[in-house]
Design an enzyme around this catalytic site. Structure first.
Site, PDB file in Angstrom:
ATOM      1  N   SER A  49       6.033   3.681  -0.575  1.00 53.90           N
ATOM      2  CA  SER A  49       5.271   2.942   0.434  1.00 53.90           C
ATOM      3  C   SER A  49       6.108   2.665   1.678  1.00 53.90           C
ATOM      4  O   SER A  49       5.610   2.776   2.807  1.00 53.90           O
ATOM      5  CB  SER A  49       4.754   1.625  -0.157  1.00 53.90           C
ATOM      6  OG  SER A  49       5.803   0.730  -0.458  1.00 53.90           O
ATOM      7  N   LYS A  50       7.362   2.322   1.499  1.00 57.25           N
ATOM      8  CA  LYS A  50       8.200   2.020   2.658  1.00 57.25           C
ATOM      9  C   LYS A  50       8.557   3.284   3.441  1.00 57.25           C
ATOM     10  O   LYS A  50       8.696   3.255   4.672  1.00 57.25           O
ATOM     11  CB  LYS A  50       9.468   1.295   2.205  1.00 57.25           C
ATOM     12  CG  LYS A  50       9.237  -0.141   1.785  1.00 57.25           C
ATOM     13  CD  LYS A  50       8.759  -1.000   2.941  1.00 57.25           C
ATOM     14  CE  LYS A  50       8.643  -2.455   2.585  1.00 57.25           C
ATOM     15  NZ  LYS A  50       8.242  -3.306   3.727  1.00 57.25           N
TER      16      LYS A  50
ATOM     17  N   LEU B  53       7.507   3.509  -6.527  1.00 54.79           N
ATOM     18  CA  LEU B  53       6.312   3.154  -5.779  1.00 54.79           C
ATOM     19  C   LEU B  53       6.668   2.396  -4.507  1.00 54.79           C
ATOM     20  O   LEU B  53       6.127   2.681  -3.426  1.00 54.79           O
ATOM     21  CB  LEU B  53       5.374   2.321  -6.649  1.00 54.79           C
ATOM     22  CG  LEU B  53       4.093   1.804  -5.974  1.00 54.79           C
ATOM     23  CD1 LEU B  53       3.302   2.935  -5.331  1.00 54.79           C
ATOM     24  CD2 LEU B  53       3.237   1.040  -6.975  1.00 54.79           C
ATOM     25  N   TYR B  54       7.572   1.455  -4.619  1.00 55.26           N
ATOM     26  CA  TYR B  54       7.999   0.693  -3.437  1.00 55.26           C
ATOM     27  C   TYR B  54       8.639   1.616  -2.396  1.00 55.26           C
ATOM     28  O   TYR B  54       8.320   1.538  -1.200  1.00 55.26           O
ATOM     29  CB  TYR B  54       8.983  -0.387  -3.864  1.00 55.26           C
ATOM     30  CG  TYR B  54       9.455  -1.288  -2.744  1.00 55.26           C
ATOM     31  CD1 TYR B  54       8.581  -2.132  -2.081  1.00 55.26           C
ATOM     32  CD2 TYR B  54      10.805  -1.305  -2.369  1.00 55.26           C
ATOM     33  CE1 TYR B  54       9.019  -2.971  -1.069  1.00 55.26           C
ATOM     34  CE2 TYR B  54      11.256  -2.140  -1.360  1.00 55.26           C
ATOM     35  CZ  TYR B  54      10.360  -2.968  -0.711  1.00 55.26           C
ATOM     36  OH  TYR B  54      10.805  -3.794   0.294  1.00 55.26           O
ATOM     37  N   ALA B  55       9.532   2.496  -2.833  1.00 51.43           N
ATOM     38  CA  ALA B  55      10.184   3.421  -1.914  1.00 51.43           C
ATOM     39  C   ALA B  55       9.167   4.341  -1.249  1.00 51.43           C
ATOM     40  O   ALA B  55       9.272   4.649  -0.053  1.00 51.43           O
ATOM     41  CB  ALA B  55      11.243   4.238  -2.649  1.00 51.43           C
TER      42      ALA B  55
END
Length: 246
Positions: free
Chosen positions: A158-159, A154-156
């Site tokens: 978004s970034k 999820l973090y990847a």
């Protein structure tokens, strides 16, 4: 050290970690600095006092980067305080470490709001006040190129969205003389990711330089991009990661 004399900057998420280091470094370069925070008013005010002690103007603004109105409104409040805006640093972020199967709809919405919607809306609001020589620097992550562990999907995601924003806006802003850059750190020693944390040895083993970076090393690169040395840099991603993506 006065390359940003008479300039003003807004740093989102500027109360601690990379954001605080960036705010202080821009002030050292001569800028007046507004910074946002969500909950830690004391930490934000401490950064403000350090900037004022260095002879620059500073203000802390409470603004949730995941709230559309607050994210854009922080820009207007900074301009009201200083009368102009020359540098925007999109630093505020949410860092989930969760297996995809465990991500809730609420968590998905929150992370995308903070990490994607926030920088988009803050940048759009800032551009209404920016002219020739202004710059937008967005803080990305090394996981855009290389995801080293499970739990970062999820973090990847978004970034990675910030790559498209940076490239697209570079095409739109070039004729106005405004630059936009994505700066992607590797592992940086902060409260959120300490160099002596439980996973630190595994992370460190992936870094060719064999160490965590310092927040000041990210701040130095931000200051360069915001100053005269960064005027021909736009629409690209710059890695300050100790070689973890090599």
């Amino acid at each position: 050290m006065n390359e940003l004399e008479n300039k003003t900057a807004l740093v989102t998420g500027g109360s601690r970690g990379i954001g605080a280091a960036v705010a202080l470094r821009l002030a050292q370069a001569g800028a007046d600095v507004a910074l946002t925070y969500v909950s830690d008013e004391a930490a934000a005010n401490e950064v403000v006092e350090k900037i004022r002690a260095a002879g620059r103007r500073a203000v802390a603004l409470r603004a949730d980067n995941g709230d559309a109105a607050e994210a854009a409104g922080a820009v207007d409040r900074a301009v009201e305080e200083f009368g102009r805006l020359d540098v925007l640093v999109n630093n505020a972020a949410s860092f989930p470490f969760t297996a995809t199967d465990d991500v809730t709809p609420e968590q998905l919405d929150r992370v995308l709001a903070v990490n994607v919607q926030g920088p988009f809306l803050t940048t759009r609001a800032a551009l209404r006040h920016m002219g020739e020589g202004a710059s937008v620097i967005t803080i990305g992550s090394n996981v855009i190129e290389h995801v080293p562990f499970p739990g970062l999907t999820l973090y990847a995601t978004s970034k990675a969205a910030l790559v498209g924003m940076t490239r697209g806006l570079a095409r739109e802003l070039g004729s106005r003389g405004v630059t936009i850059t994505l700066l992607s750190p590797g592992p940086i020693d902060t409260d959120a990711n300490p160099a002596d944390g439980p996973n630190a040895d595994g992370i460190r083993s992936l870094v060719p330089l064999g160490r965590f970076g310092r927040a000041e090393e990210i701040a130095d690169t931000v200051a360069h991009l915001a100053g005269p040395g960064g005027r021909f840099v736009t629409g690209t991603e710059i890695h300050v990661d100790g070689g973890i993506n090599a």
